[in-house]
Design a protein around this motif. Structure first.
Motif, PDB file in Angstrom:
ATOM      1  N   SER A  60      -6.356  11.035  -8.538  1.00 16.70           N
ATOM      2  CA  SER A  60      -5.226  10.653  -7.805  1.00 16.70           C
ATOM      3  C   SER A  60      -5.442  10.600  -6.249  1.00 16.70           C
ATOM      4  O   SER A  60      -4.877  10.076  -5.327  1.00 16.70           O
ATOM      5  CB  SER A  60      -4.133  11.661  -8.088  1.00 16.70           C
ATOM      6  OG  SER A  60      -3.757  11.696  -9.405  1.00 16.70           O
ATOM      7  N   ALA A  97      -5.369   3.514  -1.001  1.00 13.05           N
ATOM      8  CA  ALA A  97      -4.051   2.959  -0.821  1.00 13.05           C
ATOM      9  C   ALA A  97      -3.718   3.259   1.009  1.00 13.05           C
ATOM     10  O   ALA A  97      -3.475   2.468   1.578  1.00 13.05           O
ATOM     11  CB  ALA A  97      -3.165   3.394  -1.706  1.00 13.05           C
ATOM     12  N   CYS A 114       0.885   7.555  -6.444  1.00 13.87           N
ATOM     13  CA  CYS A 114      -0.094   8.355  -6.723  1.00 13.87           C
ATOM     14  C   CYS A 114       0.137   9.999  -6.105  1.00 13.87           C
ATOM     15  O   CYS A 114      -0.246  10.918  -6.749  1.00 13.87           O
ATOM     16  CB  CYS A 114      -1.313   7.823  -5.962  1.00 13.87           C
ATOM     17  SG  CYS A 114      -2.009   6.194  -6.776  1.00 13.87           S
ATOM     18  N   ALA A 130      -7.280   7.503  -5.296  1.00  9.93           N
ATOM     19  CA  ALA A 130      -6.280   6.385  -5.222  1.00  9.93           C
ATOM     20  C   ALA A 130      -5.419   6.481  -3.853  1.00  9.93           C
ATOM     21  O   ALA A 130      -5.194   5.507  -3.261  1.00  9.93           O
ATOM     22  CB  ALA A 130      -5.334   6.548  -6.479  1.00  9.93           C
ATOM     23  N   ILE A 138       2.039   2.078  -3.506  1.00  9.94           N
ATOM     24  CA  ILE A 138       0.975   2.839  -4.213  1.00  9.94           C
ATOM     25  C   ILE A 138       0.676   4.139  -3.823  1.00  9.94           C
ATOM     26  O   ILE A 138       0.629   5.165  -4.678  1.00  9.94           O
ATOM     27  CB  ILE A 138      -0.239   1.866  -4.198  1.00  9.94           C
ATOM     28  CG1 ILE A 138      -0.095   0.394  -4.775  1.00  9.94           C
ATOM     29  CG2 ILE A 138      -1.393   2.684  -4.847  1.00  9.94           C
ATOM     30  CD1 ILE A 138      -1.421  -0.452  -4.737  1.00  9.94           C
ATOM     31  N   GLY A 157       0.732  -1.276  -0.232  1.00  6.87           N
ATOM     32  CA  GLY A 157       0.032  -0.161   0.020  1.00  6.87           C
ATOM     33  C   GLY A 157       0.959   1.240  -0.023  1.00  6.87           C
ATOM     34  O   GLY A 157       0.544   2.304  -0.612  1.00  6.87           O
TER      35      GLY A 157
END
Length: 564
Positions: free
Chosen positions: A142, A149, A110, A145, A106, A103
């Motif tokens: 973004s 995450a 992002c 996301a 990511i 996570g």
């Protein structure tokens, strides 16, 4: 006998011993919760800069409020789902750390996309109108996301604390988590007050926002990496009643069933959290913008932006007040555990030791400490009183005072619910779990001083049938269900954010339907003056948050009454 054994639920079996690197308890607690510094640092950057960033791109406040559905939506979906998946994970790296590391990678990616949305869109689209629309769309995606995450990481970080610590250490672990959250906030807001472009030039980006997203991406991964390196998890060999076979339908069914049949104490904690977070939502997402608006809106002739980077100017002004807020939060998170009675202190009475001359004073102090429920209830009332004043504020100094005072209730908001949940989760968990060889274990004594040190002699093997006679109130900790119960607590944290979003959208649509005059490029002095003559929409949202905080205080009082 065989039929009886088959009818009994299978205990989970494990391999290995949970441990944390470090020579002292303080170092071990710091390493266990260090990931929360990076997590809160990133949340702070998002909450400080993303609202004015979206307003600068041209979104109205009402539409911006809809973007922030990303937070509660991601928490609503990710934390319970990741909690169940991690609870049943048999990874050789442990149940929580793979989700934390994956996570965090990511999140970092992002964040970089969020900081450079215009440049990324510019590579593919040259027409100005279309490029602007696509930039807004990419920025919103973004943010979604990042939120999805980061919620996966947050769920795993919180569950790791519950997994690793015994009942007697749950409040201490939650207190350390609160301190690390305060440190993360303080670092983030302190960096936000610095003109990074002026300090570092364009090396890390040509705007304050770009440089902050880059710093957040790197620091988030470092913080999560430190905790992942320091903590050794047990490895799950087989789940209780074969619950590892959890497809999407079974997983959703389990979450729903558990939510509808929560134990009374856990349900009470969740409802307090629900009412509290209707109030915390507008504060966390709009307080920076509110302080910046107070600064530029009500004294435009003396508080003109110092540079062309209006977003950076508003962020720095708001961050300065939140630096004070974070300092107070940190101090409160350090001092309050010493003056507030532990939730499970009734189970482990002790006599304070010290020089004979002060022992009576220590005994009086220890016997008259307020309990954590009383402190939590008082924090709701402090927050409500502060937010009631927001609509009447017209000076930066008063706005800073109001935001700063909220550091005390925020320290308890980051500490109390997780302390109570950690204790309740471990009380519900069967204290006897199976090792890989079919034997079970229990701790040698009730002492927990060395529980988290590597290689501590905490286990002894004996027959499973003998363990069945052990008391369920044992102080051992397995945290088998930590993921799902903390995920459900997060449901009661995220659902009120939908309520807060709905309230904010209505307030913004009625009071300030246009674009923000302070931040948008088309804003004029006349538009700023018109906004100053009317009520401040964010302040009205903060006032509604005060009303919900009163509801949280009432729910806490009811929870307290049921425990007597």
């Amino acid at each position: 006998m065989r039929k009886i054994e088959e009818a009994m639920p299978r205990a989970a079996s494990w391999a290995g011993t949970p441990s944390i690197k470090g020579s002292t308890e303080s170092i071990r607690m710091a390493l266990l919760t260090f990931s929360l510094i990076g997590l809160q640092f990133t949340w702070g950057i998002e909450m400080t800069y993303c609202t004015p960033y979206l307003l600068q791109l041209g979104l109205t406040k009402s539409r911006t409020s809809l973007v922030w559905i990303a937070g509660p939506l991601s928490g609503l979906i990710m934390q319970p789902v990741v909690g169940v998946l991690a609870d049943n994970s048999k990874s050789k790296w442990g149940r929580r750390r793979p989700f934390m590391i994956g996570g965090s990678m990511i999140v970092g990616l992002c964040l970089l996309v969020l900081g450079w949305t215009s440049e990324i869109v510019g590579i593919f689209i040259s027409e100005p109108g279309m490029a602007k629309s696509c930039t807004i769309a990419l920025a919103v995606l973004s943010i979604y996301a990042v939120d999805f995450a980061i919620n996966a990481v947050q769920s795993s970080c919180r569950s790791l604390i519950v997994d690793t610590l015994p009942i007697a250490k749950q409040q201490l672990g939650s207190a350390w988590a609160s301190r690390m959250i305060a440190i993360g906030q303080l670092i983030g807001y302190a960096i936000g007050t610095i003109d990074l472009v002026k300090t570092f030039g364009n090396t890390l980006g040509d705007s304050q926002f770009k440089q902050l997203t880059l710093i957040a991406a790197v620091f988030f991964n470092i913080a999560v990496g430190i905790t992942s390196w320091a903590v050794q998890e047990r490895i799950l060999i087989s789940s209780k009643d074969q619950e590892a076979k959890s497809d999407v339908v079974k997983m959703s069914s389990k979450i729903l069933k558990t939510t509808l049949h929560l134990p009374d104490r856990i349900r009470a904690i969740c409802w307090v959290q629900f009412w509290a977070w209707i109030g915390w939502f507008p504060f966390l997402f709009y307080s920076t913008t509110w302080v910046g608006e107070v600064y530029f809106r009500y004294h435009p002739e003396t508080n003109a932006p110092a540079s062309k980077d209006t977003l950076g100017d508003v962020g720095r002004v708001g961050s300065l007040s939140l630096v004070v807020f974070s300092i107070i939060t940190f101090v409160a998170s350090v001092l309050l555990p010493f003056v507030v009675q532990s939730p499970d202190q009734d189970r482990r009475k002790f006599t304070p030791r010290g020089p004979p001359t002060i022992t009576p004073i220590l005994e009086i102090f220890n016997n008259n400490k307020p309990d954590l429920l009383t402190a939590w209830q008082s924090s709701h009332l402090i927050f409500a009183g502060s937010m009631c004043l927001a609509p009447f504020v017209r000076s930066l100094q008063m706005a800073t005072i109001i935001v700063s005072v909220c550091g005390i209730p925020w320290a308890l908001a980051c500490w109390a619910p997780f302390a109570f949940m950690g204790i309740e989760i471990n009380r519900l968990t069967t204290p006897n779990t199976m090792l890989a060889n079919g034997s079970s274990y229990r701790r040698l004594s009730n002492s927990t001083d060395d529980f988290t040190s590597p290689g501590s002699p905490m286990l002894r093997l004996h027959h499973f049938d003998r363990d069945l006679d052990d008391s369920p109130t044992s102080d051992s900790s397995t945290g088998e269900t930590a993921g799902i119960y903390l995920g459900i607590l997060n449901l009661f944290t995220t659902l009120p954010q939908f309520v807060g979003t709905f309230i904010s959208m209505i307030v913004f649509s009625i009071l300030e339907p246009g674009k923000s005059p302070e931040l948008h490029e088309d804003g004029s002095e006349e538009a700023i003056q018109r906004a100053a003559d009317g009520p401040n929409a964010i302040a009205v949202c903060l006032f509604f948050g005060a009303l919900s905080a009163v509801g949280a205080a009432y729910a806490t009082a009811r929870m307290k009454a049921t425990t007597k």
